[in-house]
Design a protein around this motif. Sequence first.
Motif, PDB file in Angstrom:
ATOM      1  N   GLU A 163     -24.529  26.428   5.007  1.00  0.00           N
ATOM      2  CA  GLU A 163     -25.614  26.283   5.978  1.00  0.00           C
ATOM      3  C   GLU A 163     -25.292  25.164   6.976  1.00  0.00           C
ATOM      4  O   GLU A 163     -25.534  25.299   8.179  1.00  0.00           O
ATOM      5  CB  GLU A 163     -26.919  25.963   5.234  1.00  0.00           C
ATOM      6  N   SER A 164     -24.723  24.066   6.479  1.00  0.00           N
ATOM      7  CA  SER A 164     -24.323  22.964   7.357  1.00  0.00           C
ATOM      8  C   SER A 164     -23.254  23.424   8.336  1.00  0.00           C
ATOM      9  O   SER A 164     -23.267  23.061   9.515  1.00  0.00           O
ATOM     10  CB  SER A 164     -23.799  21.786   6.527  1.00  0.00           C
ATOM     11  N   LYS A 165     -22.329  24.259   7.870  1.00  0.00           N
ATOM     12  CA  LYS A 165     -21.277  24.769   8.753  1.00  0.00           C
ATOM     13  C   LYS A 165     -21.850  25.686   9.829  1.00  0.00           C
ATOM     14  O   LYS A 165     -21.366  25.705  10.969  1.00  0.00           O
ATOM     15  CB  LYS A 165     -20.232  25.509   7.928  1.00  0.00           C
ATOM     16  N   ARG A 166     -22.905  26.428   9.479  1.00  0.00           N
ATOM     17  CA  ARG A 166     -23.540  27.275  10.484  1.00  0.00           C
ATOM     18  C   ARG A 166     -24.173  26.426  11.590  1.00  0.00           C
ATOM     19  O   ARG A 166     -24.099  26.768  12.771  1.00  0.00           O
ATOM     20  CB  ARG A 166     -24.587  28.182   9.831  1.00  0.00           C
ATOM     21  N   HIS A 167     -24.784  25.314  11.176  1.00  0.00           N
ATOM     22  CA  HIS A 167     -25.335  24.394  12.166  1.00  0.00           C
ATOM     23  C   HIS A 167     -24.221  23.792  13.019  1.00  0.00           C
ATOM     24  O   HIS A 167     -24.375  23.621  14.232  1.00  0.00           O
ATOM     25  CB  HIS A 167     -26.128  23.278  11.475  1.00  0.00           C
ATOM     26  N   LEU A 168     -23.103  23.474  12.370  1.00  0.00           N
ATOM     27  CA  LEU A 168     -21.961  22.918  13.112  1.00  0.00           C
ATOM     28  C   LEU A 168     -21.473  23.908  14.169  1.00  0.00           C
ATOM     29  O   LEU A 168     -21.202  23.529  15.316  1.00  0.00           O
ATOM     30  CB  LEU A 168     -20.844  22.558  12.132  1.00  0.00           C
ATOM     31  N   LYS A 169     -21.370  25.172  13.799  1.00  0.00           N
ATOM     32  CA  LYS A 169     -20.925  26.182  14.764  1.00  0.00           C
ATOM     33  C   LYS A 169     -21.931  26.345  15.902  1.00  0.00           C
ATOM     34  O   LYS A 169     -21.556  26.552  17.057  1.00  0.00           O
ATOM     35  CB  LYS A 169     -20.701  27.513  14.044  1.00  0.00           C
ATOM     36  N   SER A 170     -23.223  26.256  15.561  1.00  0.00           N
ATOM     37  CA  SER A 170     -24.244  26.333  16.605  1.00  0.00           C
ATOM     38  C   SER A 170     -24.123  25.162  17.570  1.00  0.00           C
ATOM     39  O   SER A 170     -24.190  25.320  18.789  1.00  0.00           O
ATOM     40  CB  SER A 170     -25.638  26.334  15.975  1.00  0.00           C
ATOM     41  N   LEU A 171     -23.928  23.970  17.017  1.00  0.00           N
ATOM     42  CA  LEU A 171     -23.775  22.774  17.853  1.00  0.00           C
ATOM     43  C   LEU A 171     -22.542  22.875  18.745  1.00  0.00           C
ATOM     44  O   LEU A 171     -22.552  22.427  19.893  1.00  0.00           O
ATOM     45  CB  LEU A 171     -23.667  21.530  16.965  1.00  0.00           C
TER      46      LEU A 171
END
Length: 303
Positions: free
Chosen positions: A32-40
Amino acid sequence: MSMVLFASVVRVRDGLPLSASTDYEQDKAVQESKRHLKSLSKKLGHFPDRCTLRIGQYTINFTSSLGVGYMMVCTESYPSVLAFCFLDELQMEFIVSYDTNKINGAVRPYSFIEFDNFIQKIKQRYNSPRSLTTKINLADMQTEIKLRPPYQLSTSDIGTLNGFANFSPHKYKGIAPNQMLEPVTLAGIISCMLSLLCGALNLIRGVHAIESVLQTEEEDLNCIVAFFIGTAACFYQCYLFTFCTGWRSLKAFLSFALICLCNLYLYELRNLWQLFFHVTVGAFATLQIRLRQPQGKAPDYNV
């Protein structure tokens, strides 16, 4: 356990991933953190150049410079100083390894896959802090973070829309806390000294005016007020030149307007040369305040 879990290098203008560490982590919270990273990564150009985002028990840290962003996911307890030293080393190595033309010309994701090896090595090193030998760099980074701490993002700041960041680019137009100003120039020093001189002259004349009132009661009280307002405006211009505050230019123009009004009121107590000197110094100080802008990322900024 405090550790770096994932790191990547992306192109700022479009979020294209250029390189990333090998990922064996299957934990849902990490994913989930990586998904946020990709969004950022898709909107890095809209964020300040150094940010932190906490997602549950994990933290995303990232920096950007010269069109490239350096991002990482680590555990919440991982020291911020170590995290940004990690990103600093990534940046320095990447800049040395690839030139701007090569970065801008990349069209496929992970075009610099060979850089993954370096990311893995540095990740292993920073996951064993006792083996780190960059004590001086750590001290420097500690000072840098105190002077200009990373902006603390939140999920409400960025929002998510189909996995992409929904962030207003106008939100961070203002001045960040503790932001530093550009280096002082000789003209700026001269303007500050002249403003102090004008302020001191106004103060002296104001004190003499008070003495005159006490002795003869013939002095115009409004003149005393004008002298002291002029003093405050001159000293405030020195403050604006020295420190980074919001609306600096507007405050500088208002201070200059006060100086002009005070000298206009004191027209009968000063000759033309004195009026010209005070108004010219006020204008010069206003110009220097306007020219000395908050510091952007310096060309040699590595964090």
